[in-house]
Design an enzyme around this catalytic site. Structure first.
Site, PDB file in Angstrom:
ATOM      1  N   ARG A  48      12.880  -2.110  -6.791  1.00  0.00           N
ATOM      2  CA  ARG A  48      11.708  -2.545  -6.015  1.00  0.00           C
ATOM      3  C   ARG A  48      10.898  -3.567  -6.808  1.00  0.00           C
ATOM      4  O   ARG A  48      10.398  -4.552  -6.243  1.00  0.00           O
ATOM      5  CB  ARG A  48      10.839  -1.337  -5.652  1.00  0.00           C
ATOM      6  CG  ARG A  48      11.469  -0.403  -4.643  1.00  0.00           C
ATOM      7  CD  ARG A  48      10.695   0.900  -4.514  1.00  0.00           C
ATOM      8  NE  ARG A  48       9.339   0.683  -4.005  1.00  0.00           N
ATOM      9  CZ  ARG A  48       8.417   1.648  -3.918  1.00  0.00           C
ATOM     10  NH1 ARG A  48       8.719   2.888  -4.317  1.00  0.00           N
ATOM     11  NH2 ARG A  48       7.216   1.388  -3.434  1.00  0.00           N
ATOM     12  N   CYS A  71       1.619   0.568  -8.576  1.00  0.00           N
ATOM     13  CA  CYS A  71       2.879   1.073  -8.024  1.00  0.00           C
ATOM     14  C   CYS A  71       2.949   0.617  -6.577  1.00  0.00           C
ATOM     15  O   CYS A  71       2.536  -0.492  -6.255  1.00  0.00           O
ATOM     16  CB  CYS A  71       2.955   2.603  -8.149  1.00  0.00           C
ATOM     17  SG  CYS A  71       1.610   3.479  -7.319  1.00  0.00           S
TER      18      CYS A  71
END
Length: 396
Positions: free
Chosen positions: A286, A346
Site C-alpha cells: 500500500r 497510516c
C-alpha cells in the site's frame, strides 16, 4: 520486592517500559525512567537518579512533566519536595537524551498482571478494562457482537467509530474533549482509573493502541495495553465472560494536547520545511502503491518523504510486542532518529498508533499522529504530492 513482599537489597538491572521491574510482584507497578537502574530493596524513590519500586503509582503521577503527586510520594514512603528534579539531573538521564527526561507509565501489562489485578481488586487501584476491537469492513467481523460472545471479565466495549467526530468526512477522527469525557465516563472510566486496553484481533494488538493514544492525547497518562491482546489472554488459559457490560458511570475530565495531533496543513508544510519525520504504518504494498487500499475511491501510495514501517513489524509472531531493543533497531534500520520530532500515519489513524507505542517503549513519548492519515491526504493532496509506483492520483 520478593514474592513474599520482603525487601531484596543489592539488585540492580536494566528494565524497560515493556517489561517493568522483574522482581516486583504483579500487584506492584514500577515508576521508572528509561536507562536507569532499580535498587530494589525498599519502597522509596531515592535521590541521585535511582528509581525504587512501589505500589501502583499510575494514578499518582502528574502528566504535566512527570512529577509525583504528594499522595504518590507518600505511597512510595518518601515525602521529598520534588524527587523528579534529581532524576532529571542524573547522569543516566542525561545519557539517554531529552526524550527520557520524564516519568513514563507502564505501556504494556501482561495477562498474568491483569488476571491477578482482577482477583485482588485492590481499593484505590481502579483498573478499568476496555475492549477496543475494530476491523476494516472487508474483514466482515462485528466487534461488538464478538465482545458479547467473549471478553475479559469486567471489560467494557469501546467503539472507535462511535467515539469520534461524527461530522467529519474522514473515518473515526478524534472527538472533542467533552465528547470523549462523556463517552468514557459512561464506560465507567474516571480520572482516577488505570485504563487497560486490548482487542480481539488475530494479530494480538491491532486497534487497541489507537485508544491507548486517545487517552494520552486527552491528558490521561494512566493507560496501558494488554500485551498480546485477547489472543494471548486465551492462549495462557485465562477465563472469558459473555454478555453485555454494565458499567457504573464515572466522572472523567479530558483536555486535548494539540501537540500530539497533526493536521493536513501540518503535513503539507512539512514537505518543504522537514520539521519532523513521518513514518507510515501501512503494509509495504500500500505504501509503494502496488497493493489496493481497503477504501473505495482511495488509491495507494505515500506522502513525500515518509518512511514505511508496517505495524506488524512491531509484533512477534505470537502477537506480543517486540522488545524495546528490537524496536530501537527497527527504527535505526529505517534511519528514523528517535531524538528528533516524529509523526506517525497510516490509512485512517489506527495502526499509526503502533509507531507511537513502539517509540514510547524506547523512551520517546511525544510521537504525534496525523489523524486524517492517508484517506484525508489522498482526498486533499495535489497529484504531485502522491508518491506511487502505480497510477497515483490523476489531475482533474
Amino acid at each position: 520486592m520478593g514474592e513474599d513482599g520482603s525487601p531484596l537489597s543489592g539488585w540492580k538491572g536494566f528494565w524497560s517500559p515493556a517489561s517493568g521491574c522483574p522482581l516486583c510482584p504483579p500487584a506492584f507497578s514500577p515508576v521508572f525512567l528509561p536507562g536507569l537502574v532499580c535498587p530494589v530493596g525498599n519502597l522509596s524513590l531515592p535521590l541521585g537518579g535511582q528509581v525504587g519500586c512501589g505500589p501502583s503509582l499510575l494514578p499518582d503521577v502528574n502528566a504535566e512533566g512527570g512529577n509525583l503527586t504528594e499522595r504518590g510520594r507518600r505511597r512510595l514512603g518518601r515525602s521529598t519536595e520534588n524527587p523528579t528534579k534529581s532524576l532529571v539531573a542524573s547522569e543516566s538521564v542525561q545519557a539517554t537524551g531529552a526524550m527520557s527526561q520524564q516519568l513514563l507509565y507502564r505501556a504494556l501489562v501482561s495477562a498474568k498482571w491483569v488476571s491477578e489485578t482482577i482477583k485482588a481488586s485492590q481499593p484505590g487501584l481502579a483498573v478499568r478494562l476496555l475492549d477496543a476491537s475494530w476491523y476494516l469492513p472487508q474483514m466482515k467481523r462485528n466487534p461488538r457482537a464478538e465482545f458479547e460472545e467473549r471478553h475479559i471479565p469486567g471489560a467494557a466495549f469501546f467503539d472507535i467509530d462511535q467515539c469520534s467526530d461524527r461530522a467529519s468526512p474522514y473515518d473515526h477522527m478524534l472527538p472533542s474533549a467533552g465528547d470523549f469525557a462523556e463517552y468514557v465516563g459512561k464506560l465507567g472510566v474516571s480520572s482516577d482509573s488505570h485504563v487497560v486496553v486490548y482487542d480481539a484481533s488475530d494479530q494480538g494488538l491491532f486497534s487497541a493502541p489507537r485508544v491507548w493514544w486517545m487517552f494520552r492525547v486527552f491528558g490521561h497518562e494512566a493507560v496501558s495495553l494488554l500485551d498480546g491482546g485477547l489472543k494471548n489472554w486465551m492462549r495462557e488459559g485465562y477465563p472469558v465472560s459473555s454478555g453485555k457490560s454494565r458499567a457504573v458511570p464515572a466522572e472523567f475530565h479530558a483536555s486535548l494536547d494539540k501537540s500530539m495531533v497533526k493536521t493536513h496543513e501540518d503535513i503539507k508544510e512539512n514537505i518543504e520545511s522537514h520539521q519532523f519525520q513521518v513514518v507510515d504504518a501501512r503494509s509495504a504494498g500500500r505504501f509503494r502503491g502496488i497493493e489496493a487500499e481497503p477504501r473505495e475511491g482511495i488509491e495507494p501510495g505515500h506522502i513525500p518523504g515518509s518512511v514505511n514501517i508496517p505495524f506488524t513489524d512491531f509484533l512477534m509472531e505470537s502477537g506480543l510486542e517486540k522488545s524495546p531493543e528490537k524496536i530501537s533497531s527497527l527504527f535505526q534500520e529505517k534511519k528514523v532518529d528517535l531524538a528528533k520530532p516524529l509523526v506517525a500515519t497510516c490509512g485512517s489513524g489506527v495502526t499509526a498508533c503502533h509507531v507511537a507505542l513502539g517509540a514510547y517503549l524506547c523512551g520517546k513519548p511525544d510521537v504525534a499522529i496525523y489523524d486524517g492519515a492517508w484517506v484525508e491526504w489522498f482526498m486533499r493532496a495535489r497529484p504531485e504530492h502522491i508518491v506511487s509506483e502505480s497510477s497515483g492520483k490523476k489531475a482533474l
